[in-house]
Scaffold this motif. Structure first.
Motif, PDB file in Angstrom:
ATOM      1  N   LEU A  53     -53.448 103.845  23.680  1.00 51.48           N
ATOM      2  CA  LEU A  53     -54.670 103.316  23.717  1.00 51.48           C
ATOM      3  C   LEU A  53     -55.824 104.233  23.942  1.00 51.48           C
ATOM      4  O   LEU A  53     -55.737 105.278  24.483  1.00 51.48           O
ATOM      5  N   VAL A  54     -56.761 104.159  23.085  1.00 47.88           N
ATOM      6  CA  VAL A  54     -57.794 105.097  22.974  1.00 47.88           C
ATOM      7  C   VAL A  54     -59.293 104.352  22.909  1.00 47.88           C
ATOM      8  O   VAL A  54     -59.483 103.615  22.249  1.00 47.88           O
ATOM      9  N   GLY A  55     -59.862 104.513  24.171  1.00 43.21           N
ATOM     10  CA  GLY A  55     -61.229 104.071  24.619  1.00 43.21           C
ATOM     11  C   GLY A  55     -61.903 105.101  25.203  1.00 43.21           C
ATOM     12  O   GLY A  55     -62.462 106.323  24.313  1.00 43.21           O
ATOM     13  N   ASP A  56     -62.373 104.825  26.359  1.00 42.66           N
ATOM     14  CA  ASP A  56     -63.136 105.990  27.028  1.00 42.66           C
ATOM     15  C   ASP A  56     -62.406 107.254  27.139  1.00 42.66           C
ATOM     16  O   ASP A  56     -62.717 108.429  27.524  1.00 42.66           O
ATOM     17  N   ARG A  57     -60.913 106.820  27.084  1.00 44.05           N
ATOM     18  CA  ARG A  57     -59.949 108.238  27.277  1.00 44.05           C
ATOM     19  C   ARG A  57     -58.782 107.782  26.529  1.00 44.05           C
ATOM     20  O   ARG A  57     -58.610 106.559  26.138  1.00 44.05           O
ATOM     21  N   VAL A  58     -57.779 108.517  26.312  1.00 39.16           N
ATOM     22  CA  VAL A  58     -56.457 108.422  25.620  1.00 39.16           C
ATOM     23  C   VAL A  58     -55.275 108.208  26.735  1.00 39.16           C
ATOM     24  O   VAL A  58     -55.289 109.078  27.671  1.00 39.16           O
ATOM     25  N   ARG A  59     -54.665 106.875  26.519  1.00 36.54           N
ATOM     26  CA  ARG A  59     -53.591 106.715  27.623  1.00 36.54           C
ATOM     27  C   ARG A  59     -52.335 106.254  26.674  1.00 36.54           C
ATOM     28  O   ARG A  59     -52.435 105.477  25.818  1.00 36.54           O
ATOM     29  N   VAL A  60     -51.415 107.155  27.107  1.00 35.59           N
ATOM     30  CA  VAL A  60     -49.961 106.933  26.424  1.00 35.59           C
ATOM     31  C   VAL A  60     -49.129 106.252  27.546  1.00 35.59           C
ATOM     32  O   VAL A  60     -48.926 106.786  28.439  1.00 35.59           O
ATOM     33  N   VAL A  61     -48.842 104.915  27.321  1.00 38.02           N
ATOM     34  CA  VAL A  61     -47.976 104.282  28.379  1.00 38.02           C
ATOM     35  C   VAL A  61     -46.745 105.052  28.282  1.00 38.02           C
ATOM     36  O   VAL A  61     -45.860 104.917  27.427  1.00 38.02           O
ATOM     37  N   PRO A  62     -46.148 105.139  29.588  1.00 37.52           N
ATOM     38  CA  PRO A  62     -44.903 105.843  29.609  1.00 37.52           C
ATOM     39  C   PRO A  62     -43.942 105.035  29.304  1.00 37.52           C
ATOM     40  O   PRO A  62     -43.337 104.219  30.221  1.00 37.52           O
ATOM     41  N   GLY A  63     -43.274 105.002  28.120  1.00 42.37           N
ATOM     42  CA  GLY A  63     -42.228 104.275  27.619  1.00 42.37           C
ATOM     43  C   GLY A  63     -42.456 103.900  26.183  1.00 42.37           C
ATOM     44  O   GLY A  63     -42.790 104.617  25.515  1.00 42.37           O
ATOM     45  N   GLY A  64     -42.065 102.770  25.846  1.00 44.74           N
ATOM     46  CA  GLY A  64     -42.455 102.107  24.594  1.00 44.74           C
ATOM     47  C   GLY A  64     -41.419 101.217  24.055  1.00 44.74           C
ATOM     48  O   GLY A  64     -40.641 100.900  24.894  1.00 44.74           O
ATOM     49  N   LEU A  65     -41.312 101.021  22.966  1.00 48.00           N
ATOM     50  CA  LEU A  65     -40.193 100.221  22.325  1.00 48.00           C
ATOM     51  C   LEU A  65     -39.200 100.884  21.622  1.00 48.00           C
ATOM     52  O   LEU A  65     -39.423 101.736  20.592  1.00 48.00           O
ATOM     53  N   THR A  66     -37.894 100.886  22.126  1.00 55.20           N
ATOM     54  CA  THR A  66     -36.820 101.484  21.396  1.00 55.20           C
ATOM     55  C   THR A  66     -36.221 100.481  20.679  1.00 55.20           C
ATOM     56  O   THR A  66     -35.727  99.381  21.171  1.00 55.20           O
ATOM     57  N   ARG A  67     -36.075 100.829  19.312  1.00 57.87           N
ATOM     58  CA  ARG A  67     -35.637  99.840  18.295  1.00 57.87           C
ATOM     59  C   ARG A  67     -34.115 100.304  17.958  1.00 57.87           C
ATOM     60  O   ARG A  67     -33.724 101.752  17.865  1.00 57.87           O
ATOM     61  N   VAL A  68     -33.267  99.700  18.019  1.00 55.75           N
ATOM     62  CA  VAL A  68     -31.814 100.131  17.900  1.00 55.75           C
ATOM     63  C   VAL A  68     -31.092  99.323  16.660  1.00 55.75           C
ATOM     64  O   VAL A  68     -31.305  98.276  16.577  1.00 55.75           O
ATOM     65  N   ALA A  69     -30.296 100.158  15.898  1.00 55.80           N
ATOM     66  CA  ALA A  69     -29.635  99.644  14.609  1.00 55.80           C
ATOM     67  C   ALA A  69     -28.198  99.096  15.251  1.00 55.80           C
ATOM     68  O   ALA A  69     -27.406  99.928  15.639  1.00 55.80           O
ATOM     69  N   LEU A  70     -28.108  97.747  15.519  1.00 57.70           N
ATOM     70  CA  LEU A  70     -27.079  97.266  16.293  1.00 57.70           C
ATOM     71  C   LEU A  70     -25.680  97.521  15.341  1.00 57.70           C
ATOM     72  O   LEU A  70     -24.852  97.379  15.842  1.00 57.70           O
ATOM     73  N   LYS A  71     -25.854  97.296  14.004  1.00 60.37           N
ATOM     74  CA  LYS A  71     -24.646  97.561  13.291  1.00 60.37           C
ATOM     75  C   LYS A  71     -24.252  98.878  13.172  1.00 60.37           C
ATOM     76  O   LYS A  71     -25.012  99.881  12.940  1.00 60.37           O
ATOM     77  N   LYS A  72     -22.667  99.191  13.316  1.00 63.84           N
ATOM     78  CA  LYS A  72     -22.360 100.719  13.475  1.00 63.84           C
ATOM     79  C   LYS A  72     -22.809 101.207  12.273  1.00 63.84           C
ATOM     80  O   LYS A  72     -22.409 100.768  11.169  1.00 63.84           O
ATOM     81  N   GLY A  73     -23.107 102.375  12.574  1.00 59.73           N
ATOM     82  CA  GLY A  73     -23.430 103.341  11.505  1.00 59.73           C
ATOM     83  C   GLY A  73     -24.799 103.190  10.883  1.00 59.73           C
ATOM     84  O   GLY A  73     -25.303 103.955  10.030  1.00 59.73           O
ATOM     85  N   SER A  74     -25.519 101.914  11.094  1.00 60.19           N
ATOM     86  CA  SER A  74     -26.715 101.377  10.145  1.00 60.19           C
ATOM     87  C   SER A  74     -27.637 102.518  10.624  1.00 60.19           C
ATOM     88  O   SER A  74     -27.946 102.988  12.041  1.00 60.19           O
ATOM     89  N   LEU A  75     -28.689 102.815   9.616  1.00 62.14           N
ATOM     90  CA  LEU A  75     -29.875 103.487  10.222  1.00 62.14           C
ATOM     91  C   LEU A  75     -31.354 102.879  10.191  1.00 62.14           C
ATOM     92  O   LEU A  75     -32.120 103.211  10.445  1.00 62.14           O
ATOM     93  N   VAL A  76     -31.138 101.630   9.861  1.00 60.96           N
ATOM     94  CA  VAL A  76     -32.266 100.671   9.702  1.00 60.96           C
ATOM     95  C   VAL A  76     -32.649  99.955  10.994  1.00 60.96           C
ATOM     96  O   VAL A  76     -31.478  99.186  11.584  1.00 60.96           O
ATOM     97  N   VAL A  77     -33.687 100.277  11.956  1.00 60.53           N
ATOM     98  CA  VAL A  77     -33.949  99.978  12.993  1.00 60.53           C
ATOM     99  C   VAL A  77     -34.694  98.608  13.023  1.00 60.53           C
ATOM    100  O   VAL A  77     -34.947  98.142  14.242  1.00 60.53           O
TER     101      VAL A  77
END
Lengths: 482, 266
Positions: free
Chosen positions: A442-466
Motif C-alpha cells: 500500500l502506498v499513500g502517506d507511506r509505503v506499507r508491505v503487509v507481512p504475508g501475502g497470497l501464496t498460489r500453489v500448483a496443486l497438480k503434481k509437477g505443474s508450474l502454473v499457479v
C-alpha cells in the motif's frame, strides 16, 4: 502418521524445497511445522480439509473462470499446510519490494511529466509513448502525494535459498488480497495450536491500512474525513467477491457506475440515505471503461465526466489511470534500469531474464529455443495466452512461432524457472508443490508491505502454473516474527 | 485581423434527460492569435468545473441537474490573429511530441495511406508535410454529406472524398506513418463563400526546429490570419469542441450556429 514417501519420491527433487533440505532435515523456519505434520494422520487432515471447504463455501468465496464451459463459479482450492517465511527472508523481501514500488511510482511520475528517462536514452520513446497502456491524457497531471500506484501485488518466485525474483509487478488492480485474509481467518479457526506454537505476523489489519491509505490521498481541497467508495464492474466480474469483501471490511460503500453521478463539480453516490460526496474512488474497473466521455465511448460500466473531475483535482482515482504502463510485460525488462535511474541504487530484487521479441536478435533466440522458454503475451494476464516450452507439443510450438513472427511486439519470453516447492496436502500424504508469492503493498502517506501475502500453489503434481484460472490453489502465508 | 465569433450549440431531448458534455471551446493564446475577449456560457447545465488538459486545451465540464429538455452552449469572443504561415512553434502543453505518433481508431493507416505517404516523402520534414498537403488536396475531393463523424481515415481515403475532418484524419495518419508527429485541430475560419462552414478542422504537424505547423488539406493551405485555433487532440473525437454522452432520452437534436466575421471588414 502422514506418508512422507509422497514427498521423497516427488519428481522435482532438483527444485528448492522450502521445508526440507536435500538430507530431509527441516529448514529452521519450518522445524515446528514439520514436527507437527509428522504427528498428523491422513484422516485427521482430510477432516480439517472438509471443514475448511465448508467454511469457504459458506463465505461464498468463489472465482469466476472465463471460458469454462461448466459452472461459472467455483471454489478456489485451499491447501491447509501453511507456507512459512522467516523474519530475515521477509526483511529482505520487504526492502526489495519497497525499493521497486518507489522506483515504479517515480517512473510513472516522470513519464507523465518531462520523460527524463526517455531523454536519457534509458528506455525507447516508442516503448512508452506508443504503448497502449500509456495514457496521454495523464500528462502534466499531479496526483495527490505524487502517488500513481497505491495498491500493488508484486509476484515473486523463488528458486534457491537466496534466489528471489520478481515475476510481475501488478500495478493496475491486483486481486487476491481477500484470499490472504480469509485463508488466515480459516487457519486460525482450524489450527489454533499451530498459531500458539509460532509467532506469526498478523495480516488482519490490511482493511484498516487500506482505508487509511485511501484516505491519505484524498484531494487537497477535501475537508473533514474523506469519503471512500469501491467501484466494481458488477457481479459478473471474476473478482466481484473481493470488491464486496473489501468494501465491507473497510466499512465503505460498494458502488457501480450507475450509482455514481458527476454534478456541481463533484462526484456523488446515491445511497439509501440520499446523495453523498465521494472523495476517493478505489476503482476495480480497467482504464478504458472508467469514463465514456474520455475513454471508450461505449462503456456502460464507468461514469461520464469522472476523468475530468480527477484532472481538476476534485476526486482521487486509485490506482491512477495509466499505471498499467509500468507493469507492461515489455517494460518489465527495463525495471532494473528504472530502479537504478530513480533510486541511484542497485536493485535488491532480481528480474527474471526476459527476451523481447520486438528486438530481432532476442526474437531469433526465442524462436530457436521455444522448447525451453515460457512465452507470454505482453498484455495478457491470468495465465491465458502462454506457451510453456518444456510442457508443449511440437504443434503448439509451431503455432506460437507463427504468432510471434506475425506480431513480435506482442510477445516476451523467459526461461522456465525451477519454482520452489512447499509441502501441500495430496490425497494420502504430503507432496512438494510449486508455489509463488504475491505480497500486497500500500502506498499513500507511506509505503506499507503487509507481512504475508497470497501464496498460489500448483496443486497438480509437477505443474508450474499457479494461476487460479488454470487450476491453482492458495495457501496461508506465515511471516515469522523474531 | 480582428475576428468576432459567436458559436451556439443547442441540444434538445424529448423526453428530458441528464446531459453531460466536455467542452473544448476556449481558444488558447498562440503565436498566431491573441484572445481579446472570450466567454463560455451554458444554459441548462452547470459548467463551473474547468481545467487544462494534457494538450493545453481549456476544458469545461457541463453537467445538468437531473433531466433537462435543452442545453444551450454559447462561446463568444474576439480574437486578434496574424498570418504566421501556420507556424505555431512550441505552445505550452504537457504532452511530448512523440505522443502524436500514436494511432487511434479514426486515424489508423491502411496500405493505401502508407503508399500515399511514401510517395510524398521529400528531403526535409517541412517539404514532406507540404507534399502531403498538396497531394491530399488533389486526391480527396471536398464533398459534404458523403462521410460521417465516425468515418475513418482509411475509408475516406478509399472513397477519395469527404469533409475537413476526413482530410485532416488522412493527413495525420499519413504523417505519422512517416514518423512525423501530427494531430487534429479544431477552430473557426473566416470565409467569403457563404456555403462553406465557419466551424472548421485541420491538422498540425511537427517539423524539427520549427515546431508545430498547421496544415489545412481541405483548403490546400496552411492556416492564415483567417483562422482561429480552438483545441487539439489525437483525432476528431479527442479534440471535439463538444463531446457529450447520452444519458437516456429518446431523441436528441443537435443544432449548431456559428457566426464568424472579421471586424476590420465592417
Amino acid at each position: 502418521m502422514l506418508k512422507t514417501q509422497a514427498y521423497s519420491t516427488g519428481n522435482d527433487t532438483v527444485c528448492f524445497d522450502e521445508m526440507l533440505r536435500a538430507d530431509f532435515s527441516a529448514r529452521d523456519c519450518y522445524r515446528t511445522l514439520h514436527e507437527w505434520l509428522q504427528r498428523q494422520t491422513p484422516g485427521g487432515i482430510r477432516a480439517k480439509q472438509a471443514e475448511a471447504d465448508a467454511i469457504f463455501r459458506r463465505l461464498g468465496i468463489t472465482f469466476a473462470v472465463y471460458g469454462a464451459a461448466e459452472a461459472n463459479e467455483r471454489l478456489i482450492p485451499f491447501d491447509l499446510i501453511p507456507r512459512v517465511i522467516s523474519a530475515a527472508e521477509w526483511r529482505f523481501l520487504e526492502r526489495g519490494i519497497e525499493q521497486r514500488v518507489r522506483a515504479l511510482n517515480a517512473f510513472l511520475h516522470d513519464i507523465y511529466h518531462r520523460q527524463e528517462i526517455v531523454r536519457a536514452g534509458r528506455i525507447p520513446s516508442e516503448m512508452v509513448n506508443g504503448n497502449s497502456a500509456f495514457l496521454p491524457q495523464m500528462m502534466g497531471f499531479d496526483p495527490p502525494r505524487g502517488v500513481y500506484s497505491h495498491i500493488i501485488g508484486t509476484d515473486i518466485v523463488r528458486t534457491a535459498e537466496d534466489g528471489f525474483f520478481v515475476l510481475e509487478d501488478n500495478l493496475r488492480t491486483p486481486s487476491g488480497v481477500s484470499y490472504m485474509l480469509e485463508n488466515r481467518e480459516t487457519m486460525m479457526h482450524l489450527f489454533p495450536e499451530l498459531f500458539a506454537a509460532h509467532r506469526v505476523a498478523p495480516v488482519e489489519r490490511y482493511p484498516e491500512l487500506l482505508r487509511q491509505t485511501l484516505q491519505s490521498v484524498a484531494p487537497s481541497g477535501c475537508d473533514g474525513e474523506p469519503t471512500v467508495a469501491v467501484l466494481t464492474p458488477g457481479i459478473y466480474n471474476s473478482a466481484y467477491f473481493e470488491h464486496a469483501f473489501l468494501a465491507d471490511q473497510m466499512g465503505v460503500e460498494l458502488v457501480q457506475g450507475s450509482d455514481l453521478v458527476v454534478e456541481d463539480g463533484a462526484l456523488w453516490m446515491r445511497t439509501i440515505r440520499g446523495r453523498a460526496r465521494v472523495d476517493v474512488l478505489y476503482r476495480r474497473i480497467d482504464d478504458a471503461f472508467i469514463d465514456p466521455l474520455n475513454f471508450r465511448p461505449d462503456s456502460m460500466l464507468g461514469v461520464p465526466g469522472l476523468f475530468d473531475l480527477y484532472r481538476a483535482g476534485r476526486v482521487t482515482l486509485v490506482n491512477a489511470p495509466g499505471t498499467g504502463i509500468a507493469d507492461d510485460k515489455a517494460v518489465y525488462a527495463y525495471v532494473p534500469d528504472i530502479v537504478e535511474f530513480y533510486t541511484g541504487e542497485k536493485p535488491i530484487l532480481r528480474n527474471v531474464q526476459t527476451f523481447r521479441c520486438s528486438i530481432a536478435e532476442e526474437r531469433g533466440h526465442v524462436l530457436e529455443n521455444l522448447e525451453e522458454l515460457v512465452v507470454k503475451e505482453v498484455h495478457g494476464s491470468g495465465g491465458y495466452g502462454m506457451l510453456i516450452g518444456p510442457r508443449s507439443t511440437r504443434q503448439q510450438r509451431a503455432e506460437f512461432a507463427e504468432r510471434i513472427r506475425a506480431n513480435p511486439g506482442n510477445y516476451i519470453a523467459q526461461p522456465t524457472l525451477a519454482l520452489s516447492t512447499c509441502p501441500a496436502f495430496a490425497g494420502s500424504g504430503i507432496g512438494p508443490r510449486h508455489v509463488d508469492l504475491r505480497p500486497f503493498v500500500l502506498v499513500g502517506d507511506r509505503v506499507r508491505v503487509v507481512p504475508g501475502g497470497l501464496t498460489r500453489v500448483a496443486l497438480k503434481k509437477g505443474s508450474l502454473v499457479v494461476n487460479s484460472s488454470q487450476g491453482g490453489g492458495t495457501k496461508d502465508t506465515w511471516v515469522l516474527e523474531d | 485581423m480582428r475576428i468576432a465569433v459567436s458559436h451556439t450549440t443547442s441540444y434538445r431531448s424529448d423526453p428530458p434527460s441528464r446531459a453531460i458534455q466536455a467542452l473544448r471551446l476556449v481558444p488558447p493564446g498562440l503565436r498566431s492569435q491573441k484572445v481579446l475577449a472570450w466567454e463560455l456560457r451554458v444554459e441548462g447545465a452547470e459548467a463551473g468545473l474547468r481545467y487544462t488538459d494534457a494538450f493545453g486545451n481549456q476544458v469545461a465540464l457541463a453537467a445538468s441537474h437531473g433531466p433537462v429538455a435543452e442545453v444551450i452552449i454559447t462561446a463568444e469572443g474576439v480574437v486578434e490573429t496574424q498570418d504566421t504561415a501556420g507556424v505555431l512553434g512550441f505552445p505550452a502543453e504537457a504532452v511530448v511530441p512523440a505522443v502524436c505518433l500514436r494511432e487511434t481508431p479514426l486515424t489508423a493507416p491502411d496500405a493505401a495511406i502508407r503508399a500515399f505517404a511514401v510517395s510524398c516523402r521529400r528531403e526535409t520534414a517541412l517539404a514532406t508535410l507540404h507534399a502531403l498537403l498538396d497531394g491530399l488536396h488533389e486526391a480527396v475531393a471536398y464533398q459534404p454529406g458523403t462521410t460521417a463523424s465516425s468515418t475513418t481515415a482509411a475509408s475516406a481515403f478509399a472513397a477519395r472524398q469527404g469533409v475537413c475532418q476526413d482530410h485532416a484524419h488522412i493527413f495525420i495518419a499519413a504523417a505519422r506513418t512517416l514518423g512525423l508527429p501530427a494531430r487534429y485541430a479544431t477552430g473557426y475560419l473566416v470565409t467569403d463563400q457563404a456555403q462553406a462552414p465557419a466551424h472548421h478542422a485541420w491538422a498540425e504537424a511537427l517539423a524539427p526546429d520549427i515546431g508545430w505547423i498547421g496544415f489545412d488539406p481541405a483548403n490546400g493551405q496552411c492556416p492564415t490570419e483567417r483562422y482561429i485555433r480552438l483545441a487539439v487532440g489525437l483525432d476528431a473525437l479527442e479534440a471535439a469542441p463538444v463531446r457529450g454522452v447520452r444519458l437516456g432520452g429518446a431523441a436528441e437534436w443537435l443544432d449548431v450556429r456559428v457566426a464568424v466575421q472579421s471586424q476590420s471588414q465592417k
